[in-house]
Enzyme design. Structure first.
Site, PDB file in Angstrom:
ATOM      1  N   TYR A 149       0.678  -1.356  -0.045  1.00 31.86           N
ATOM      2  CA  TYR A 149       0.028   0.032   0.076  1.00 31.86           C
ATOM      3  C   TYR A 149       0.857   1.215  -0.045  1.00 31.86           C
ATOM      4  CZ  TYR A 149       0.808   0.789   5.075  1.00 31.86           C
ATOM      5  OH  TYR A 149       1.466   1.188   6.297  1.00 31.86           O
ATOM      6  N   LYS A 162       6.451  -1.964   1.899  1.00 37.30           N
ATOM      7  CA  LYS A 162       5.213  -1.257   2.460  1.00 37.30           C
ATOM      8  C   LYS A 162       4.135  -2.182   2.485  1.00 37.30           C
ATOM      9  CE  LYS A 162       3.064   3.098   3.120  1.00 37.30           C
ATOM     10  NZ  LYS A 162       3.050   3.215   4.626  1.00 37.30           N
ATOM     11  N   GLU A 171      11.993   2.494  14.441  1.00 35.18           N
ATOM     12  CA  GLU A 171      11.103   3.417  13.793  1.00 35.18           C
ATOM     13  C   GLU A 171       9.894   3.312  14.903  1.00 35.18           C
ATOM     14  OE1 GLU A 171       9.812   2.740   9.728  1.00 35.18           O
ATOM     15  OE2 GLU A 171       9.888   0.404  10.035  1.00 35.18           O
ATOM     16  N   LEU A 186      10.845   1.067   7.362  1.00 35.90           N
ATOM     17  CA  LEU A 186      10.150   1.750   5.852  1.00 35.90           C
ATOM     18  C   LEU A 186      11.029   2.660   5.702  1.00 35.90           C
ATOM     19  CD1 LEU A 186       8.170   1.041   3.953  1.00 35.90           C
ATOM     20  CD2 LEU A 186       6.858   2.839   5.358  1.00 35.90           C
TER      21      LEU A 186
HETATM   22  N1  PMP Z   1       7.469   3.630   9.080  1.00 39.77           N
HETATM   23  C1  PMP Z   1       6.378   2.881   8.896  1.00 39.77           C
HETATM   24  C2  PMP Z   1       6.339   1.617   9.572  1.00 39.77           C
HETATM   25  C3  PMP Z   1       5.260   3.460   8.612  1.00 39.77           C
HETATM   26  O1  PMP Z   1       4.079   2.628   8.404  1.00 39.77           O
HETATM   27  C4  PMP Z   1       5.337   4.772   8.117  1.00 39.77           C
HETATM   28  C5  PMP Z   1       4.094   5.497   7.453  1.00 39.77           C
HETATM   29  N2  PMP Z   1       3.365   4.670   6.392  1.00 39.77           N
HETATM   30  C6  PMP Z   1       6.546   5.418   7.771  1.00 39.77           C
HETATM   31  C7  PMP Z   1       7.747   4.917   8.707  1.00 39.77           C
HETATM   32  C8  PMP Z   1       6.448   6.883   7.424  1.00 39.77           C
HETATM   33  O2  PMP Z   1       6.592   6.771   6.094  1.00 39.77           O
HETATM   34  P1  PMP Z   1       6.013   8.205   5.210  1.00 39.77           P
HETATM   35  O3  PMP Z   1       6.751   9.327   5.641  1.00 39.77           O
HETATM   36  O4  PMP Z   1       6.175   7.598   3.867  1.00 39.77           O
HETATM   37  O5  PMP Z   1       4.574   8.058   5.403  1.00 39.77           O
END
Ligand code: PMP
Length: 283
Positions: free
Chosen positions: A33, A147, A180, A205
């Site tokens: 996603y 993702k 994270e 991610l």
């Molecule tokens: N880490 C994880 C595990 C996430 O789910 C997300 C957001 N989907 C992020 C980091 C941040 O990513 P982004 O800045 O692309 O929203």
């Protein structure tokens, strides 16, 4: 609320939208996603989101549901049909529908669902006073760079945060290093004043917001150490913050009940937030 959803080639009423019970996303979480911010009617960082979607699909050998150009049109239509000016687009691609069996089906046809809805940015109170995070063991799989829609550990972590009256849960690996947040990237300004966030690897991610903030820092001459930082370092940090598509940049003032710095959002946060808001509102 999303009113119209795009589901496998059709725009349908969100209330009636559904997928087949043998969609592999439903049965195996066999899908990926993206969440893309909409700001003043414009999609934010669309190309980096498309690039990350391509990487996730390639890693799982799921076919592109359509060309990038066509996908852009469908996303745009979904935003317009839901009249979203500030909010998010959710896009999900799964390996499609097949009789339930673990191996990839012989001729899979990727399934695509897109929704769009208004969402308020983090409140003024959050930006002014900061938020709390709690920490938990990172029990996720070895490919957190994909993702994937398989988010059970992330959900459990976020639920734990909610039950602790915290904004986010930070995940800690077996070496005591912060990977994270459950749905955000984690940053600190360490005791020596160095801005740190974890390096890209299969353990995190690669956030699009993380990347935009890093670019803005490079342009602004702010050095960032992309080294893992430990929970112990975070507990001794001057400042802490999280970044994500929906949070933008949010200051963290408490980790597991321990005050960060002087307990107030600090100057580095203020600078990063200003840089990111300028990135969101370039005009
Ligand atoms: N880490 C994880 C595990 C996430 O789910 C997300 C957001 N989907 C992020 C980091 C941040 O990513 P982004 O800045 O692309 O929203």
């Amino acid at each position: 609320m999303s009113r119209i959803a795009y589901v496998n080639g059709q725009y349908v009423s969100h209330r009636m939208a559904g997928v087949h019970i043998e969609d592999r996303g439903y049965q195996f979480a066999d899908g990926v996603y993206e969440v893309i911010a909409v700001r003043d009617g414009e999609l934010v960082d669309l190309d980096p989101h498309f690039d990350r979607l391509d990487r996730s699909l390639d890693a799982l050998e799921i076919a592109q549901p359509m060309t990038r150009g066509a996908l852009g049109v469908v996303i745009d239509q979904t935003v317009r049909r839901n009249r979203v000016r500030d909010g998010i687009v959710y896009l999900q691609v799964t390996r499609g529908v097949a009789p339930r069996s673990h191996p990839f089906p012989p001729d899979p046809e990727s399934a695509l669902v897109i929704t769009a809805r208004a969402m308020a940015p983090p409140s003024a109170a959050i930006i002014e006073h900061g938020v709390r995070v709690v920490t938990m063991a990172d029990i996720r799989w070895g490919r957190c760079d994909i993702k994937s829609i398989a988010l059970l550990p992330n959900i459990l972590a976020k639920q734990n945060a909610v039950e602790s009256d915290a904004y986010e849960a930070w995940l800690i690996d077996e070496n005591g290093i912060v990977t994270e947040g459950s749905s955000s990237n984690a940053w600190i300004v360490n005791a020596d004043g160095a801005l740190m966030t974890r390096d890209l690897s299969k353990s995190i991610l690669g956030g699009i917001t993380r990347s935009a903030v890093l670019d803005a820092c490079a342009e602004d001459g702010i050095e960032v150490l992309q080294n893992g930082f430990s929970l112990a370092q975070a507990l001794n940090a001057r400042e802490a913050m999280v970044t994500s598509t929906t949070s933008f940049v949010v200051p963290v003032v408490d980790i597991d009940g321990s005050q960060v710095g002087d307990g107030r959002p600090g100057p580095v946060f203020q600078r990063l937030r200003a840089l990111y808001m300028a990135h969101l509102n370039p005009r």
